[in-house]
Scaffold this motif. Structure first.
Motif, PDB file in Angstrom:
ATOM      1  N   THR A   1      -8.732  -3.050 -29.503  1.00 32.12           N
ATOM      2  CA  THR A   1      -9.182  -1.736 -30.149  1.00 32.12           C
ATOM      3  C   THR A   1     -10.554  -1.916 -30.693  1.00 32.12           C
ATOM      4  OG1 THR A   1      -8.160  -2.439 -32.006  1.00 32.12           O
ATOM      5  CG2 THR A   1      -6.898  -1.299 -30.628  1.00 32.12           C
TER       6      THR A   1
ATOM      7  N   ASP B   1      -4.575  -5.885 -27.843  1.00 35.60           N
ATOM      8  CA  ASP B   1      -4.652  -4.429 -27.611  1.00 35.60           C
ATOM      9  C   ASP B   1      -6.205  -4.011 -27.577  1.00 35.60           C
ATOM     10  OD1 ASP B   1      -2.092  -3.536 -27.341  1.00 35.60           O
ATOM     11  OD2 ASP B   1      -2.019  -3.406 -29.320  1.00 35.60           O
TER      12      ASP B   1
ATOM     13  N   LEU C   1      -2.509   3.565 -31.357  1.00 32.81           N
ATOM     14  CA  LEU C   1      -2.354   3.218 -30.002  1.00 32.81           C
ATOM     15  C   LEU C   1      -1.288   4.435 -29.228  1.00 32.81           C
ATOM     16  CD1 LEU C   1      -2.376  -0.760 -29.509  1.00 32.81           C
ATOM     17  CD2 LEU C   1      -4.276   1.011 -29.603  1.00 32.81           C
TER      18      LEU C   1
END
Length: 360
Positions: free
Chosen positions: A296, A294, A93
Motif C-alpha cells: 500500500t 499488500d 483495502l
C-alpha cells in the motif's frame, strides 16, 4: 485477466424452486413458540429474549426456512442489487476492493449494497438473511471462513455468491483471490536468504480469519523448511490499527531476544511496527528488517520504504463483479480465480547486522 472458461455453476448457486418449502408454522412448532414470535425473532430480534431467539434461529437452521413472500419476490423479479458483506469498513483495502467491485457493477446497471460484520459470523448470517429478504440478487463475501448455515441460506434463496481474498482449495465455493500462505512463505524465504534466523510475527487474530491464519502458516512453513523455529514470545496478535500494531511490536521488542526480522501480515501492522521501532531507537533495517503484505501507499511512503507483497486488491473486486454479473445473466464464467503475487523490495529489509546496537 485470462478469458473466462465455461464452467457449470455449483449446486449452491442454483435455484431450489421445485422443493416444498418449510412454513413459519413449522418453525414455530419446532421452537415451541408462536408464529408471531418467529416473525419478531427474524425481523426485529432485539424485541425477543436471547434464549427464545436462539431457539427460533436453531429451528430456522434445522428446517432451512425462508419466508414465502420474499422467496416468491426473488423468483419473480430481479432487483439489480448486489450485496457486499465485509468484516470492517475501517480497513482501507476492503474499500479499494469494494470500489472496483462497484465500478464494474455500475457499468452493467447493478447497484451495490454494503454491510459490515465486525468479524462476527452470526452478524454475517443475520445481515445476509436480511439483504436476501429485501431482494438482493447476489452476494460478495470476504474470506473463506463462514458459518455453514450461510451457504444453506444462499442455497435456499437460489442466490449466487462469490468469496474474495482467497481461493477455496476444495473448489466448493466460487472464489476470487490469491494464495495467502504462499505470499508470506515467499517473504520468509527472502528474509532467510538474507541470513535472518530469528523471526517475529505480527498478525490479526486468526479466529474466523482465514487470511491471517494462512499468512501465519506461510511464515511457519518456510521456517520449518529451513530448520528454524518461531519463538512464540515473538508472536503477537492485534486488531488492525496502527496503534494496536505499535503496542504489539513494543511487546515483541521487550523480549529477551528480539527478532532480527519481522513478518507483518499486512502493511498496517508493518508500519505500526516501524513506529514502535522508531520510538524505541531501533534502526530499520540495521537492527531489524520489517516486511508487510499488500504493498500500500502507507508502506511505500515510509522512510525507509516498506518491503511488501503486492496483492491484487483492485483485480479481486473487478473479477468478483464480472463473475457475479455473468452468473446473473446466465453466461459462462470462471468460478475460481487465483491471481499472482510478488515481492516489492524496498529499504526496510537487509541482512542481519551482527553488531546491531539495539538490546532490550
Amino acid at each position: 485477466m485470462h478469458p473466462p472458461e465455461s464452467t457449470p455453476a455449483p449446486e449452491a448457486a442454483n435455484s431450489r424452486e421445485g422443493r416444498p418449502r418449510t412454513g413459519a408454522k413449522d418453525v414455530a412448532q419446532l421452537a415451541g413458540v408462536s408464529t408471531a414470535t418467529v416473525s419478531r425473532a427474524l425481523n426485529n430480534p432485539e424485541s425477543v429474549d436471547p434464549v427464545t431467539r436462539q431457539r427460533v434461529l436453531d429451528a430456522v437452521a434445522k428446517l432451512r426456512y425462508m419466508p414465502h413472500g420474499a422467496a416468491r419476490s426473488l423468483r419473480s423479479q430481479r432487483s439489480k442489487m448486489v450485496g457486499a458483506v465485509v468484516p470492517s469498513f475501517d480497513y482501507a483495502l476492503y474499500a479499494r476492493t469494494t470500489s472496483a467491485l462497484q465500478q464494474r457493477l455500475d457499468a452493467r446497471g447493478y447497484s451495490l449494497v454494503l454491510a459490515e460484520t465486525h468479524y462476527d459470523p452470526g452478524a454475517e448470517l443475520r445481515v445476509a438473511s436480511q439483504l436476501a429478504q429485501h431482494g438482493v440478487d447476489a452476494f460478495v463475501f470476504v474470506g473463506l471462513d463462514h458459518d455453514p448455515t450461510l451457504f444453506a441460506l444462499l442455497e435456499d434463496y437460489g442466490r449466487p455468491y462469490v468469496l474474495t481474498w482467497g481461493v477455496d482449495p476444495m473448489c466448493r465455493h466460487p472464489s476470487v483471490g490469491f494464495d495467502n500462505e504462499a505470499a508470506t512463505h515467499a517473504m520468509a524465504r527472502h528474509l532467510i536468504e538474507l541470513g535472518h534466523r530469528r523471526f517475529g510475527l505480527l498478525s490479526a487474530p486468526v479466529a474466523g480469519n482465514d487470511r491471517a491464519r494462512a499468512r501465519g502458516a506461510g511464515l511457519r512453513a518456510a521456517l520449518v523448511e529451513a530448520g528454524l523455529k518461531l519463538d512464540e514470545g515473538c508472536v503477537q496478535y492485534a486488531p488492525i490499527s496502527l496503534q494496536s500494531a505499535q503496542e504489539a511490536m513494543t511487546r515483541i521488542l521487550d523480549q529477551p531476544e528480539p527478532p532480527t526480522a519481522l513478518v507483518a501480515t499486512n502493511d498496517v501492522f508493518a508500519v505500526g511496527a516501524m513506529l514502535a521501532c522508531r520510538a524505541a531507537g531501533v534502526r530499520i533495517p540495521e537492527d531489524i528488517s520489517i516486511t508487510g503484505v499488500d504493498n500500500t501507499d502507507l508502506g511505500a511512503t515510509q522512510s525507509p520504504g516498506l518491503t511488501s507483497i503486492r496483492t491484487p486488491i483492485v483485480e479481486i473486486g473487478d473479477a468478483a463483479a464480472a463473475q457475479i454479473i455473468a452468473r446473473l445473466e446466465d453466461r459462462p464464467c470462471e468460478l475460481f480465480q487465483s491471481f499472482p503475487i510478488e515481492i516489492v523490495h524496498r529499504g526496510s529489509t537487509a541482512p542481519p547486522n551482527p553488531k546491531r546496537k539495539y538490546q532490550p
